[in-house]
Every structure is written in structure tokens, then in C-alpha cells.
Design an enzyme around this catalytic site. Structure first.
Site, mmCIF file in Angstrom:
data_model
loop_
_atom_site.group_PDB
_atom_site.id
_atom_site.type_symbol
_atom_site.label_atom_id
_atom_site.label_comp_id
_atom_site.label_asym_id
_atom_site.label_seq_id
_atom_site.Cartn_x
_atom_site.Cartn_y
_atom_site.Cartn_z
ATOM 1 N N GLY A 145 0.837 -1.200 0.000
ATOM 2 C CA GLY A 145 0.000 0.000 0.000
ATOM 3 C C GLY A 145 0.873 1.252 0.000
ATOM 4 N N SER A 146 0.412 2.254 0.700
ATOM 5 C CA SER A 146 1.091 3.555 0.658
ATOM 6 C C SER A 146 2.486 3.532 1.262
ATOM 7 C CB SER A 146 0.243 4.591 1.387
ATOM 8 O OG SER A 146 -1.022 4.660 0.774
ATOM 9 N N THR A 147 2.809 2.489 2.038
ATOM 10 C CA THR A 147 4.162 2.442 2.596
ATOM 11 C C THR A 147 5.184 2.253 1.474
ATOM 12 O OG1 THR A 147 3.997 0.063 2.958
ATOM 13 C CG2 THR A 147 3.403 1.479 4.799
ATOM 14 N N PHE A 148 4.684 1.903 0.277
ATOM 15 C CA PHE A 148 5.576 1.714 -0.858
ATOM 16 C C PHE A 148 5.903 3.042 -1.534
ATOM 17 C CE2 PHE A 148 6.480 0.190 -5.257
ATOM 18 C CZ PHE A 148 7.429 -0.772 -4.961
#
Lengths: 379, 647
Positions: B326-329
Site C-alpha cells: 500500500g502507501s508504505t511503498f
């Protein structure tokens, strides 16, 4: 009746009879039993219990019994031989019917104070009745077929009963012992040749019948024969006994490992170490010299018996002595052949040495009969 | 009838002749016996004596004590405790049934192990001792010993057995040991004789299995004199074996226990890594299980309960579980874009709430749009459109390259079971596996950690550690073996421009500390302990057109297994990074609400080396944090690994 051959007056009477016992034989018996005590002491790990002490007590009792039997005139024993044989036969039938089951075979009757094996008794009474029979039978009739069939029947009847128990060892002993008495009584050669031929045929039949519905022996008996023929085929199963016994024996060497040093027997590699296989313990601990010594003692017992028989002009006495000594011979030779891997494991104890109650007592009574014949011999 | 004297003489003569014959035959046979005896005892003596020795002497293996496992402070995590068991030798026992009946009056025998023992007894030779009761108490052992005369063939024996005093806390790291099975024997090519010992315990899962070669040790041997039943009569000599090596982990047992407790009943995973050297300080998967159950032989009911649980307690979600990051990427996408130079930190992208890419509309999570976004704002507010736009220009190859340099998509060498590689997709990969061409839409999806991208929580923590420290740290679980430091090589810097890293770090700081940051609510207010993080919420379902028209369902209206995964990664303290943390809460909903608070608590626990002061938390959080701390404190072990209420 032939007892008239005895000159009663020449026979010793009262307690003087003790002086006329065959003392050499008594000494030999004590020596052999002594070896037995020693071995029982050893296999128990250097302890009089559980085997050596009862065995010694029983031997002492046996000695007393032997003397008592020896004191009774031999003609009395001859006269009751028919009764004795009949009683043994009835007892054999009784174990068949109500005997307790032990070791997979019905063999004894519990009398409370001891377990009586009628088959042991039968070994002696069979010899007695055969001796009495040939004493009674006019000599010229000895080899006539009819008069051969009767003793053959007398032998086969108890043999069949014992075989049903099933006790292969004792039946072989009975049949061979009986045949030996017949042989001594001068039955014609041809009969023995014929019987040996027939037995050969029977052996073939036994093997042929294996696996069929009418097989003649129990499975375990077949297996024992198999492993006798090739002990290495099943070294951990039934061949185990023979292999282990040979190992124990062989590791004894010339002089043995020393008293109480026999590892094989002490560590329980030997089966039935205190009964059927006790000779291996002796041979392991005292080596070839010890084993040969015991064998020598046995040979001497035989020789003294034969000498006693030849010195006895009474037909019954001579046949009785020879018959008993032949049975004795069969006992130890079958046992030794077995432990040395020359015969299948059939469960015959080593006389006077193996632990066992009724065998010892019956054997001492038998020697009592020999002594009686010796004491009361015609002079 | 009376015999005439002639007849008497003839009888005597005949008997004498025949008895001489018979006597010689008998003596002949005796001679034969003597010869046979001589043959066996003299000629073959050597051979038989050898056989007798073989009979008598038995070589027995002495199983070595298995190496113990400690945490980084030397607190025991896996130990060997003496365990008593009752064995039966069938051959000595006589009537086994009455014996067992008698035994059951003395000790407790449960049916399962009894049945197992009976089966084993039927299958093995009669002289082998069979364990009939395992792990019996000392009291029971003495009861059996006292009654020994009435129990022929029954022997109490003592051995070493594995125990995990930390129970659930280390289940997924350490795994457990169990008796060698036929399956093990067929699977592993290990000539070690030890494996032939019945019920010898080997590592089955986790570190116990992966470092079996260290832990097992070397077998000793003793020569014993045995009797025919295999019973040992005395020992002749012995050669001691070598005890298994003790392992010390990089994990701090207190932090581990805290993390496990903090994850609670959620289906979640958390990893804490030392940013500077890659030491794994804590690695927890929740829910967990008690490894001691497996050592003892787990009951069918217990096992069913574990396998039937939809939260999958047996799975190690930290390294084995892979999730769309998700957004941690987005840090990866950002760094790739900065590196390629398609964007500068100050360049802005207009976010209208969606982006058309090759006739397909990609939505931002904020339907209304974010407006003008630069790098810092885009990361802070997690604007999707900004990264769609970047990715479209950068291309998947550069993004994947960046992801790999940050430790994603790489199977790290960790002594744990089933370490997953994760997935950083490439065009070739899609062609091979999916049999389709890579399209721009795939890149766009990947830019926000959706689509094909998969990463394990451990990889996410490692990524964060590399971003924070600028060092290419690798995860390390074993600190020392038998006291010798498992020295890490000098750690090279990560192959990324330091300026770019700093820009991303600043943006992550804003995520946690800027009023508009997605993790602002889970901030730390104590200077020197401030965090820099990134939330993530990853979809596990496709939102259908119909759903979109009807208005997107809120997470809590969905069944559990269709809810979004909540993620949070962070490092702290900002400016002087010591730890990097990754938290994944399966189907937990939003990263900022479900994962970030957990990340903050774990981070503070790690930084303070214990319960953090309430002053580190914003005012309005303090009440419930205090309550939470009190609750966890009750179930936490102390510094020496001792829990209250346990001796």
C-alpha cells in the site's frame, strides 16, 4: 515264577542291606548332582536361591527315597510293575483331561506339595513292565510276532498320550527307551531294522503333512526342526536358542571362563539356563575339561550299571537295570546333542543337573530300583 | 513259571551279549558327544568367543544436551529441563494389561499416549523399553519406584526435554522441537546416528529447525554390557559427546513480550529492527501459540483449534506473510522518481482526485482531490495521484530496482521457517507468470504498493531502516553462537543518493508530526524521541463499478476477510534513527487508525527500553495509554524473564 531263582537266604536282610548298596554308583550320583548345584548356584548369580537350595533339598529327599526303594526286595517291585504301569497310564489320561496348562503343553497334575509329571513316572514304569514282561515270557517266544506286538503296544500307548500333550522329547525318550529294553531282551534284529525303516517313512510323512489339515506336529515343533536343520536361518527367532547355546559353549574354550564368569549364561543370552540349557553354562564356565569331566561321570554311571546288570543272574533285575540306564543315557545324550546343536530343541533336561522337581525324584527312585536289584541279586 | 537252570544261563548270556553291544554303542555316542564338544570348544573357540563379545557388548549413543537459546540480554528462551518418563519392557513385564492396570492406580495415564505406547509395543522387539508415560512428575516417579517390586519391567527414566519458558512470545521465531518421525528420516539426508534414537528430539520449525546443526551437538557413546534382554548390566567405558551450541538472539525478550501483548488478539505482525546494524529486536506474529504443546505432543483437539482459527496462529506473518504494502511503498516510488530525475522535491502535481492513464481512470483515496502536491505534501497526505504521475514517467524497472535496493523482493537469509521473497514485479515476470504484456496501468498500481507488489512486514521494516540510516543493513537474528559474536561485516551504505533520502525522511517526519500528516494522531511529543513514519492501507479486493456507483462501503460494513490491511512503518528518533518498525494489521482497516498507534507504542517501548513515560504521548491520549500500559504490565515478564505469578 522266576523269583524262586532267588535264594532268599543269601540276600542280606535288615539294615545290613545298606552295606550291600552299589556305593560307587551312589558316589557318582552325588558327584553329578554336586556339579548341578554348583551350576545352579552360578546361574542364579552366585546365590543359593532360587534354584540351588531347593534342588539340594530335593536331592537329599531323593537319596532317602532311593535307599527306601533299595531296601524293598526287588521281587516286590516286579510284582507291582503292572499296577505301577497302569497307574501311570491313568495319570497320563488324567493330565490329558484335567491337567493344568503350562508352557503350551498339558504335562502335570498339581498335587499341592509338588507338580507331578506322569510322563516322568511313565519312563520308569514302562521299563519295569517291559522287564517284567520279558521275565514272564518264555525265552523261545521272545521273537514271535504276537509276543512282540504286546510290548510294542505297551510302549506306544503312553507314547501316544505323551505326544498329544504335546511333549516330543519325552515321547522320543519313551519309544527309544522301550525299544532298548526289547533289544536287551534279545528280540530279533529284523524287528528293529523294520522299525527304523518305518520311522524313516514317518519322518517323510511328517514333512509331507506340513501345512495340510492333518499335519502331525504342532507348528512350533516344525519350526524347531527347521531351525535345527539351519539355525542361522532365524537367528533371533527360534534359531536363537541353538545359536546362543553354541556361542556360550564355544566361548568356553579349553578351560572355560572360570566359575561364575560365564557372561553368556549370566546375562540371560541362554534360554532356560537353569533347566534344559544348564550344560552350556557348565561348558562355558569350566570349558572343555569341565564338560568332558561331566560326560565322563555319566559314562561311569552307565558302565557301573551295565556291570551291575551283567553281574545279575536274575532276568528281571538285569533288564530293569539296563532299561533304566538306557533311559538315563537317552536323557543326557539327547540333552547334550540338543545344546551342542546336534539335535532339535525338544525340551529334555540334563538328568540330575537341570533344575526340576519330579524329574529328580523319579530318577532317584529309578536308581533305587537299580540298587534294590543289586542288593537282592541272586548270589 | 520256573526257568530251568539252562534257560537262566542262556538268558544271562544273551543279556550280557546284548548289553555289551548296547553299552559300546552308548559309549560310542558319548565319545561322539565329546568330539563335538571338543570341536565347538577348542577348534572353534576363537570364533565363538568373538561372537560372545559381540553379544555382550553394546554401543549406546549418549544424546547430547541440546544448545540453549538466550535473548540479547542472556535471558533463557529455550532450555532443557529434566523430564521423567516411565518405560516398560514387554519381555520383563509378563502380562502387560494387568501391569498397566496396576500402574494406572499409581500414576495418571492418558488414553492417547497409552494407545500410542501399545501400538509401539506391538511393533518393536519385546526387549526394547517403550515409553508409557512421558513428563511424569517427580512425585509419580517415586510412587512407581516404591512399588517397583510389583511392577516387573517398569523403569522410571530421566532425560532432557525442551521447554520454552516464554511460551507464546517466541513461538514463531524459535519454533519447536519434536521427536524424529519417519517422514523426517525420509526427508533429511542426515547420517547422524542420533536420529535413530527413538523419540530423539529435533527442531521441527523455526530457528530450532534452521539451526539444528548448531543446536543438536555431537553424540557421545558408551560401551555397555547388556544381557540378552538388552538391559544394561554395567558400563565399560564412555566417550562424552559434545553439547549443542548455545545461541544468543538479537531479540530483546521484554520488547518481544510487549509487542506480542500489544498486538493482542489482532491478526497482525510487527517487526522492530535496529536501523544501524540490522539486529532484529522484536519480531512478532499474532495470534501466537504455545510451542510447549508441540514438544509434549499436541492433542488433536488443540491442533484442530490452531488450524481452524481464521487468524492462522501457526503462520509466521512477519516473514512468511506477504501483503500489498500500500502507501508504505510510496517512498520507493518517490526515491525512484528523484533518482531518475523526473521530479524535483519542489515540483508540484495537480491532484483532482483521479488520473486518466491510457483511458482508465485511477482514483485517489481522497475523491475530492488534494490540489497542488509536492513531494513532502504528497507523502504526508499520501496523495495517490502524485505517485501515479511519477510512476508513469519513471517506469516499473526503476521502481523495482529501487525496491530491491531497499530490501524488498529479496529473500533475506534469516534462520526462520518459510521466509518469503515477496514480489517486486518486472515486465519479464508478468510475461512469464501471467503471460501478458506489462501495461502502464500496472506501473500506476505498483506506484502505490497495490497490484502485483507484495512485501513481508520484515522487509518493510528493513526498507524503513535503510531509508532511515542510509546503510544497506541486513536482518540479523543470531547475535552470538556459544558466546562468539556472530560478527556482522562492515555495513556498506545503501546505493541511494543521500539528499533524496533526506527529503523522504523529512516527508516521513511530516507524516507523523505535521498537523495534516496521516499519522499525526499517533505522534510522539517528547523531543529526541520523535518518529517519522508512513501509513498504508492496502486493498485486498477490487472495488467494482457497481460498488463505486453505490458509494464505497466503509470498512466496518464489510466481512472481516474483505477489509483493508492496515500498515504502518516508521523509524525513530528522527535525526538520530535507532529503530525501524513495521506493523501490519490484517484486515485492520486504515493504517493511521489501526496500525500507527501500535507502531508508536512499540517504538517508544524500544527506545525507552521499557514502558515509556506518559509525557511522551499527546495529552488526550494519556488516559487510555495509561490504562493500556497497566494492562500489559501485568502480563509482561521482568528483566530476568520472570513473569509474575510464575515461579
Amino acid at each position: 515264577m522266576s523269583y524262586l531263582e532267588y535264594t532268599v537266604k543269601t540276600a542280606p536282610s535288615g539294615f545290613r542291606k545298606i552295606l550291600f548298596l552299589n556305593w560307587a554308583l551312589v558316589m557318582l550320583l552325588i558327584a553329578v548332582s554336586g556339579a548341578g548345584f554348583l551350576m545352579l548356584y552360578s546361574v542364579a548369580g552366585g546365590s543359593f536361591s532360587p534354584w540351588a537350595e531347593p534342588q539340594m533339598k530335593r536331592f537329599a529327599m531323593g537319596l532317602v527315597l532311593m535307599v527306601i526303594v533299595a531296601m524293598v526286595p526287588i521281587w516286590f517291585w516286579r510284582n507291582i510293575s503292572v499296577v505301577a504301569y497302569s497307574v501311570s497310564l491313568v495319570l497320563l489320561v488324567l493330565v490329558e483331561v484335567m491337567g493344568s496348562v503350562g508352557m503350551g503343553a498339558q504335562r502335570w497334575i498339581d498335587l499341592g506339595f509338588m507338580r507331578l509329571q506322569p510322563s516322568e513316572l511313565m519312563k520308569i514304569t514302562l521299563v519295569m513292565i517291559l522287564a517284567a514282561y520279558y521275565d514272564w515270557l518264555p525265552m523261545h517266544k521272545t521273537s514271535r510276532p504276537l509276543w512282540v506286538i504286546i510290548p510294542a503296544f505297551l510302549i506306544l500307548l503312553p507314547t501316544a498320550l505323551v505326544l498329544r500333550q504335546p511333549d516330543l522329547g519325552t515321547s522320543i525318550l519313551l519309544i527309544t527307551g522301550g525299544a532298548m529294553v526289547m533289544f536287551m531282551a534279545s528280540v530279533h534284529w529284523a524287528y528293529f531294522t523294520a522299525v527304523i525303516g518305518a520311522v524313516g517313512g514317518l519322518v517323510v510323512a511328517v514333512f509331507q503333512s506340513r501345512g495340510t489339515a492333518w499335519q502331525l506336529l504342532k507348528d512350533y515343533q516344525y519350526r524347531r526342526i527347521d531351525t535345527f536343520l539351519d539355525p542361522s536361518s532365524d537367528p533371533l527367532g527360534a534359531g536363537y536358542h541353538i545359536t546362543q547355546s553354541k556361542i556360550a559353549l564355544g566361548s568356553g574354550g579349553w578351560t572355560g571362563r572360570g566359575f561364575m564368569q560365564g557372561t553368556q549364561s549370566r546375562l540371560n543370552f541362554l534360554p532356560e539356563k537353569h533347566t534344559d540349557f544348564i550344560f552350556t553354562t557348565l561348558a562355558e564356565e569350566f570349558g572343555f575339561l569341565g564338560g568332558a569331566f561331566l560326560l565322563g561321570l555319566y559314562a561311569l554311571i552307565l558302565l557301573f550299571c551295565i556291570a551291575a546288570a551283567m553281574a545279575n543272574r536274575d532276568r528281571f533285575s538285569a533288564l530293569l537295570i539296563l532299561g533304566i540306564s538306557a533311559t538315563f543315557f537317552l536323557f543326557f545324550s539327547v540333552n547334550m546333542s540338543m545344546v551342542m546343536g546336534m539335535a532339535p530343541v525338544v525340551g529334555v533336561p540334563l538328568p540330575l543337573v537341570s533344575y526340576g522337581g519330579s524329574a529328580m525324584l523319579v530318577l532317584m527312585i529309578a536308581f533305587g530300583l537299580i540298587q534294590s536289584a543289586h542288593v537282592h541279586r541272586p548270589r | 513259571m520256573r526257568r530251568t537252570p539252562t534257560e537262566s544261563i542262556e538268558s544271562h548270556g544273551r543279556i550280557s551279549r546284548r548289553s555289551l553291544l548296547m553299552g559300546s554303542a552308548q559309549l560310542g555316542f558319548i565319545g561322539l558327544l565329546g568330539l563335538r564338544m571338543r570341536h565347538l570348544q577348542v577348534n572353534q573357540a576363537e570364533q565363538f568367543r568373538l561372537l560372545a563379545e559381540e553379544n555382550r557388548i553394546n554401543i549406546r549413543l549418549i544424546p547430547p544436551a541440546r544448545g540453549e537459546i538466550f535473548d540479547r540480554n542472556g535471558v533463557l528462551i529455550a532450555e532443557n529441563e529434566p523430564s521423567y518418563r516411565i518405560t516398560i519392557v514387554r519381555e520383563d513385564a509378563g502380562d502387560v494389561d494387568t501391569l498397566i492396570a496396576r500402574l494406572s492406580e499409581l500414576i495418571e495415564l492418558d488414553d492417547t499416549s497409552l494407545n500410542r505406547a501399545m501400538t509401539e509395543m506391538r511393533r518393536s522387539p519385546p526387549f526394547l523399553p517403550i515409553t508409557i508415560a512421558d513428563r511424569v512428575s517427580w512425585e509419580e516417579v517415586s510412587r512407581v519406584a516404591v512399588n517397583a517390586p510389583a511392577l516387573p519391567g517398569v523403569t522410571p527414566e530421566v532425560g532432557l526435554s525442551r521447554r520454552y519458558p516464554m511460551s507464546e512470545d517466541f513461538a514463531h521465531v524459535i519454533g519447536y522441537v519434536g521427536p524424529v518421525s519417519d517422514y523426517d528420516l525420509s526427508r533429511i539426508e542426515d547420517p547422524d546416528q542420533l536420529l535413530r534414537i527413538p523419540r530423539f528430539q529435533i527442531g521441527k520449525v523455526g530457528l530450532e529447525a534452521k539451526r539444528e546443526e548448531f543446536l543438536r551437538g555431537k553424540a557421545g557413546a558408551k560401551r555397555v554390557e547388556v544381557n540378552a534382554l538388552g538391559r544394561v548390566m554395567r558400563e565399560l567405558d564412555r566417550r562424552e559427546g559434545q553439547q549443542g551450541a548455545d545461541l544468543q538472539l538479537t531479540i530483546d525478550h521484554q520488547l518481544q513480550a510487549y509487542t506480542q501483548a500489544r498486538l493482542g488478539d489482532e491478526s497482525a505482525a510487527a517487526v522492530v529492527i535496529d536501523c544501524q546494524n540490522g539486529d532484529i529486536l522484536s519480531i512478532c506474529s499474532s495470534p501466537s501459540y504455545d510451542p510447549n504443546l508441540f514438544v509434549r505432543g499436541i492433542s488433536v483437539a488443540d491442533y484442530k483449534e490452531l488450524t481452524g482459527n481464521k487468524y492462522r496462529p501457526l503462520a509466521n506473518k512477519t516473514v512468511q506473510g506477504t501483503y500489498p504494502p500500500g502507501s508504505t511503498f510510496k517512498m520507493v516510488t518517490a526515491l525512484a522518481a528523484l533518482e531518475v530525475g523526473v521530479v524535483d522535491a519542489n515540483d508540484t502535481v495537480w491532484c483532482p482526485g483521479h488520473l486518466e492513464v491510457s483511458n482508465r481512470r485511477f482514483h485517489c483515496w481522497k475523491r475530492a482531490g488534494h490540489g497542488h502536491m509536492d513531494l513532502n505534501k504528497a507523502l504526508r497526505e499520501s496523495c495517490d495521484v502524485y505517485f501515479y504521475d511519477l510512476a508513469r514517467q519513471v517506469g516499473i524497472d526503476k521502481i523495482t530496482s529501487m525496491a530491491n535496493r531497499l530490501g524488498l523482493g529479496i529473500r533475506h537469509d534469516l534462520p526462520m521457517s518459510a521466509v518469503a521473497q515477496g514480489l517486486t514485479p518486472t515486465k519479464d515476470w508478468k510475461q512469464q507468470v501471467r503471460g501478458a504484456d506489462w501495461v502502464v496501468g500496472d506501473t500506476v498500481n505498483a506506484s502505490i504498493g497495490q497490484g502485483f507488489v507484495l512485501a513481508s512486514p520484515m522487509q518493510l521494516a528493513l526498507m524503513t531502516a535503510r531509508i532511515a540510516s542510509g546503510k544497506a543493513v541486513t536482518p540479523r537474528l543470531i547475535k552470538s553462537i556459544n558466546g562468539a559474536e556472530n560478527a556482522a561485516e562492515a555495513i556498506p551504505p545503501v546505493d541511494i543518493n543521500l539528499n533524496h533520502l533526506r527529503q523522504v525522511q523529512q516527508a516521513m517526519y511530516a507524516v507523523s508530526n505535521n498537523r495534516r500528516g496521516t499519522a499525526y494522531r499517533s505522534r510522539v511529543i517528547e523531543d529526541g524521541y520523535r518518529m517519522a513514519g508512513k501509513t498504508g492501507t492496502s486493498q485486498v479486493r477490487n472495488i467494482s463499478a457497481a460498488e463505486r456507483r453505490a458509494g464505497v462501503f466503509r470498512n466496518k460494513d464489510l466481512p472481516w476477510e474483505r477489509r483493508d490491511h492496515a500498515l504502518f512503518v516508521n523509524f525513530a528518533p528522527y535525526g538520530n534513527p535507532r529503530v525501524a518498525v513495521a506493523v501490519v494489521v490484517e484486515h485492520g482497516g486504515g493504517g493511521s487508525t489501526a496500525a500507527a498507534p501500535i507502531g508508536r507504542d512499540i517504538t517508544l517501548q524500544a527506545l525507552y527500553g521499557g514502558m515509556p513515560p506518559l509525557s511522551a504521548y499527546p495529552n488526550k491520549d494519556r488516559a487510555h495509554i495509561k490504562e493500556q500500559q497497566d494492562r500489559i504490565r501485568r502480563i509482561m515478564p521482568d528483566r530476568n524473564g520472570i513473569r509474575e505469578g510464575r515461579a
